[in-house]
Enzyme design. Structure first.
Site, PDB file in Angstrom:
ATOM      1  N   CYS A  15     -28.965 -28.754  79.702  1.00 58.27           N
ATOM      2  CA  CYS A  15     -29.137 -27.349  80.067  1.00 58.27           C
ATOM      3  C   CYS A  15     -29.869 -26.586  78.972  1.00 58.27           C
ATOM      4  O   CYS A  15     -29.986 -27.044  77.848  1.00 58.27           O
ATOM      5  CB  CYS A  15     -27.788 -26.656  80.236  1.00 58.27           C
ATOM      6  SG  CYS A  15     -26.832 -27.307  81.599  1.00 58.27           S
ATOM      7  N   GLY A  42     -33.774 -27.919  82.267  1.00 56.90           N
ATOM      8  CA  GLY A  42     -32.985 -28.038  83.489  1.00 56.90           C
ATOM      9  C   GLY A  42     -33.701 -27.353  84.628  1.00 56.90           C
ATOM     10  O   GLY A  42     -34.094 -26.197  84.501  1.00 56.90           O
ATOM     11  N   ASN A 116     -24.298 -25.421  77.211  1.00 60.36           N
ATOM     12  CA  ASN A 116     -25.173 -26.582  77.058  1.00 60.36           C
ATOM     13  C   ASN A 116     -24.370 -27.664  76.350  1.00 60.36           C
ATOM     14  O   ASN A 116     -23.957 -27.462  75.203  1.00 60.36           O
ATOM     15  CB  ASN A 116     -26.400 -26.171  76.228  1.00 60.36           C
ATOM     16  CG  ASN A 116     -27.321 -27.330  75.896  1.00 60.36           C
ATOM     17  OD1 ASN A 116     -28.108 -27.238  74.973  1.00 60.36           O
ATOM     18  ND2 ASN A 116     -27.242 -28.421  76.620  1.00 60.36           N
ATOM     19  N   GLY A 117     -24.120 -28.770  77.047  1.00 54.32           N
ATOM     20  CA  GLY A 117     -23.348 -29.848  76.437  1.00 54.32           C
ATOM     21  C   GLY A 117     -22.352 -30.422  77.415  1.00 54.32           C
ATOM     22  O   GLY A 117     -22.472 -30.237  78.626  1.00 54.32           O
ATOM     23  N   CYS A 252     -27.994 -34.305  68.232  1.00 51.67           N
ATOM     24  CA  CYS A 252     -28.521 -35.277  69.201  1.00 51.67           C
ATOM     25  C   CYS A 252     -29.960 -35.638  68.832  1.00 51.67           C
ATOM     26  O   CYS A 252     -30.852 -34.796  68.869  1.00 51.67           O
ATOM     27  CB  CYS A 252     -28.486 -34.688  70.610  1.00 51.67           C
ATOM     28  SG  CYS A 252     -29.304 -35.758  71.806  1.00 51.67           S
ATOM     29  N   TYR A 258     -37.315 -36.686  72.841  1.00 50.91           N
ATOM     30  CA  TYR A 258     -37.808 -36.386  74.177  1.00 50.91           C
ATOM     31  C   TYR A 258     -37.550 -34.974  74.694  1.00 50.91           C
ATOM     32  O   TYR A 258     -38.429 -34.363  75.269  1.00 50.91           O
ATOM     33  CB  TYR A 258     -37.201 -37.402  75.172  1.00 50.91           C
ATOM     34  CG  TYR A 258     -37.503 -37.091  76.607  1.00 50.91           C
ATOM     35  CD1 TYR A 258     -38.809 -37.138  77.096  1.00 50.91           C
ATOM     36  CD2 TYR A 258     -36.491 -36.714  77.490  1.00 50.91           C
ATOM     37  CE1 TYR A 258     -39.087 -36.828  78.414  1.00 50.91           C
ATOM     38  CE2 TYR A 258     -36.767 -36.407  78.814  1.00 50.91           C
ATOM     39  CZ  TYR A 258     -38.056 -36.467  79.273  1.00 50.91           C
ATOM     40  OH  TYR A 258     -38.344 -36.161  80.568  1.00 50.91           O
ATOM     41  N   SER A 303     -44.415 -36.023  76.488  1.00 47.87           N
ATOM     42  CA  SER A 303     -43.696 -36.069  75.218  1.00 47.87           C
ATOM     43  C   SER A 303     -44.216 -37.137  74.271  1.00 47.87           C
ATOM     44  O   SER A 303     -43.981 -37.066  73.074  1.00 47.87           O
ATOM     45  CB  SER A 303     -42.202 -36.294  75.487  1.00 47.87           C
ATOM     46  OG  SER A 303     -42.050 -37.403  76.332  1.00 47.87           O
ATOM     47  N   ASP A 365     -44.642 -44.880  74.852  1.00 46.97           N
ATOM     48  CA  ASP A 365     -43.686 -44.065  75.617  1.00 46.97           C
ATOM     49  C   ASP A 365     -42.485 -43.777  74.721  1.00 46.97           C
ATOM     50  O   ASP A 365     -42.255 -44.472  73.734  1.00 46.97           O
ATOM     51  CB  ASP A 365     -43.257 -44.793  76.897  1.00 46.97           C
ATOM     52  CG  ASP A 365     -42.759 -43.812  77.968  1.00 46.97           C
ATOM     53  OD1 ASP A 365     -42.657 -42.596  77.691  1.00 46.97           O
ATOM     54  OD2 ASP A 365     -42.468 -44.270  79.089  1.00 46.97           O
ATOM     55  N   ASP A 366     -41.713 -42.721  75.095  1.00 47.91           N
ATOM     56  CA  ASP A 366     -40.622 -42.310  74.203  1.00 47.91           C
ATOM     57  C   ASP A 366     -39.331 -43.071  74.452  1.00 47.91           C
ATOM     58  O   ASP A 366     -38.479 -43.130  73.570  1.00 47.91           O
ATOM     59  CB  ASP A 366     -40.379 -40.795  74.310  1.00 47.91           C
ATOM     60  CG  ASP A 366     -40.248 -40.369  75.743  1.00 47.91           C
ATOM     61  OD1 ASP A 366     -39.248 -40.722  76.377  1.00 47.91           O
ATOM     62  OD2 ASP A 366     -41.165 -39.701  76.242  1.00 47.91           O
ATOM     63  N   CYS A 402     -24.393 -41.811  77.280  1.00 49.01           N
ATOM     64  CA  CYS A 402     -24.071 -40.604  76.511  1.00 49.01           C
ATOM     65  C   CYS A 402     -22.915 -39.878  77.192  1.00 49.01           C
ATOM     66  O   CYS A 402     -22.907 -39.730  78.410  1.00 49.01           O
ATOM     67  CB  CYS A 402     -25.282 -39.683  76.451  1.00 49.01           C
ATOM     68  SG  CYS A 402     -24.926 -38.146  75.575  1.00 49.01           S
ATOM     69  N   CYS A 452     -26.513 -37.928  65.779  1.00 48.80           N
ATOM     70  CA  CYS A 452     -25.833 -38.867  66.674  1.00 48.80           C
ATOM     71  C   CYS A 452     -26.839 -39.932  67.100  1.00 48.80           C
ATOM     72  O   CYS A 452     -27.974 -39.616  67.442  1.00 48.80           O
ATOM     73  CB  CYS A 452     -25.310 -38.123  67.901  1.00 48.80           C
ATOM     74  SG  CYS A 452     -24.593 -39.226  69.140  1.00 48.80           S
ATOM     75  N   CYS A 455     -26.211 -43.618  71.621  1.00 47.30           N
ATOM     76  CA  CYS A 455     -26.814 -44.326  72.754  1.00 47.30           C
ATOM     77  C   CYS A 455     -27.564 -45.584  72.288  1.00 47.30           C
ATOM     78  O   CYS A 455     -27.880 -46.448  73.097  1.00 47.30           O
ATOM     79  CB  CYS A 455     -27.708 -43.407  73.581  1.00 47.30           C
ATOM     80  SG  CYS A 455     -28.783 -42.367  72.623  1.00 47.30           S
TER      81      CYS A 455
HETATM   82  S1  SF4 Z   1     -25.489 -40.453  72.666  1.00 50.43           S
HETATM   83 FE1  SF4 Z   1     -27.752 -40.252  72.474  1.00 50.43          FE
HETATM   84  S2  SF4 Z   1     -28.294 -38.674  73.983  1.00 50.43           S
HETATM   85 FE2  SF4 Z   1     -26.069 -38.503  73.651  1.00 50.43          FE
HETATM   86  S3  SF4 Z   1     -25.796 -36.956  72.039  1.00 50.43           S
HETATM   87 FE3  SF4 Z   1     -25.874 -38.953  71.023  1.00 50.43          FE
HETATM   88  S4  SF4 Z   1     -28.080 -39.238  70.509  1.00 50.43           S
HETATM   89 FE4  SF4 Z   1     -27.952 -37.594  72.047  1.00 50.43          FE
END
Ligand code: SF4
Length: 478
Positions: A15, A42, A116-117, A252, A258, A303, A365-366, A402, A452, A455
């Site tokens: 979002c 979004g 957002n989250g 994140c 991206y 991107s 590509d990303d 995620c 983070c 993923c």
């Molecule tokens: S898991 Fe990946 S997409 Fe989710 S917050 Fe962590 S870095 Fe971002």
């Protein structure tokens, strides 16, 4: 919306939020243009709530910002305080009842909230509230947060927000509207961006990205720091460190890879520059390993454009455009016919044949999520006469879901969870496939920690329930 048939293979952003306090200004109109600058975060629904010191009104609908906010819809939105939201569904399905902001009447006056989250523990919190007799009209975790704020004890909204923050676990960058204040709130891990700027005519604006603040002419832009509650109600900001920040933070990393617009600067780092350096690091790793194996570097727009420029710069392989993206076709409300749908990515991308014919192409590509787009893009290039198609990705393989608000699907849907890199290469029919290493990604950010990466490595900054799914509340509310 029939985006699913036409969508690309990217993680989907959760979002965008915006909040404005601007005395003597048409805040609804300002919020509209701010939301426009956040549209990429979004496209399923948009909404805003406006207060004038006494009363509050809100309007929200399904669709793009320009489709939802007609002149008629905006006519009753009057005041000096506003919050707005563009939605891609994370918790809850994409129906209107999950659109934001959520607005309710409380003992302390009207309250609206946009988020957002994604809260990791929203199911437990929701159950607790339901046991106390609280009813819900949606399946969104944002409604849980709104109800908690309405019920919390405390003499001020800051106190009620602080009490709630102690219970919320997960990602939340929030804008909260009361009848005479806008609050900006960021979780202690700092998962999602949120920044504040000074408006040229006085007052302040807060938004998910600096680009939205620049659209409004803001200066002196700063991040809302993890764990902070910032009040926008007069010309001076009131900043409260409501709960201690978690160290190291868990921003994140996908915002840089991206999601965010290239003009976004987050925690002092510009997204465009990071993407260019991701491409440079990728070239160092790929070209060192394989030698000069391409005649032209082409990005998958949009991107990956800065990364392809960076890749070309370091590798010495010339950059050129190969794909032209039909940017809006994935966001149509008109269902394609069967024969059009069969065209798949060809409905979204055209190839400039002259730029790839008889050439060995390095396609940048990303990310690859499910792996359903990379193969068709390679096929488009080969059909256009490319002699070889090599693929290089500006992040490591995505092998974990995620839970902090980014929709990547379940772990079993992720191609890198099920297959090795060589198996993915075979599946997408690339001549070679390379991913950037975690170290290369962090070098591009010029940081060693603070992001983070769950993923990629499955190390979640907060404990997660691996059985949790996006529409977990739907069974309860339907
Ligand atoms: S898991 Fe990946 S997409 Fe989710 S917050 Fe962590 S870095 Fe971002």
């Amino acid at each position: 919306m029939f985006d699913s048939q036409l969508s690309d293979d990217h993680p989907h952003e959760e979002c965008g939020v915006i909040g404005i306090f601007a005395p003597n200004e048409d805040v609804a109109r300002m919020t509209f243009f701010g939301l426009y600058a956040l549209q990429h975060r979004g496209q399923e629904a948009a909404g805003m709530a406006v207060a004038d010191g006494q009363t509050m009104s809100a309007y929200k609908g399904v669709g793009l910002v320009s489709q939802v906010f007609t002149p008629n819809a905006m006519a009753d939105l009057k005041g000096h305080y506003a919050i707005g939201h563009t939605r891609y569904s994370t918790t809850g399905s994409s129906s209107l009842r999950n659109a934001q902001p959520f607005m309710i009447e409380t003992m302390h006056g009207p309250l609206a909230l946009a988020h957002n989250g994604n809260l990791i523990n929203s199911a437990e919190l929701r159950k607790e509230l339901m046991e106390k007799g609280v009813g819900f009209s949606s399946s969104s975790d944002t409604e849980v947060m709104t109800m908690m704020l309405a019920r919390n004890g405390g003499l001020t909204w800051e106190e009620r927000i602080r009490h709630a923050m102690k219970k919320w676990v997960g990602a939340y960058s929030l804008v909260i509207l009361t009848r005479d204040c806008v609050y900006a709130v960021r979780d202690p891990w700092g998962f999602r961006p949120l920044c504040i700027g000074l408006l040229p005519s006085g007052g302040h604006a807060v938004a998910s990205e600096t680009g939205a603040l620049q659209t409004l002419g803001c200066e002196a832009i700063r991040d809302v720091q993890p764990g902070e509650v910032v009040s926008l109600s007069n010309n001076a900001l009131k900043v409260l460190q409501a709960i201690p920040p978690v160290t190291p933070s868990a921003m994140c990393i996908f915002e840089h890879i991206y999601f965010a617009r290239p003009d976004q600067t987050w925690d002092g780092i510009n997204v465009h520059h990071v993407r260019q350096r991701l491409g440079e690091e990728l070239a160092r790793e790929v070209v060192n390993g394989l030698g000069q194996m391409a005649d032209v570097v082409i990005p998958v727009p949009d991107s990956s454009i800065p990364a392809a420029i960076g890749f070309s710069h370091i590798s010495g392989i010339p950059y050129n455009d190969g794909f032209i993206k039909n940017r809006y076709v994935g966001r149509t409300f008109i269902e394609p016919t069967d024969s059009l749908r069969k065209r798949g990515v060809a409905l979204k991308f055209n190839v400039i044949n002259e730029n790839v014919r008889d050439k060995r192409v390095m396609m940048i590509d990303d990310s690859i999520v499910r792996g359903n787009t990379t193969g068709p893009l390679i096929k488009l290039l080969k059909n256009a006469g490319a002699s070889e198609v090599h693929v290089a990705i500006t992040c490591p393989p995505i092998s974990h879901s995620c839970f902090m608000g980014v929709d990547m699907g379940k772990r079993d849907d992720l191609i890198a969870h099920k297959r090795s890199i060589d198996e993915i290469r075979e599946y997408v029919r690339a001549d070679s496939l390379s991913y950037l290493s975690v170290d290369g990604m962090m070098r591009a950010l010029n940081r060693t920690e603070g992001f983070c990466q769950a993923c990629f490595n499955g190390q979640y900054p907060v404990p997660v329930d691996l059985s949790n799914v996006k529409t977990g509340f739907e069974k309860v509310t339907k």
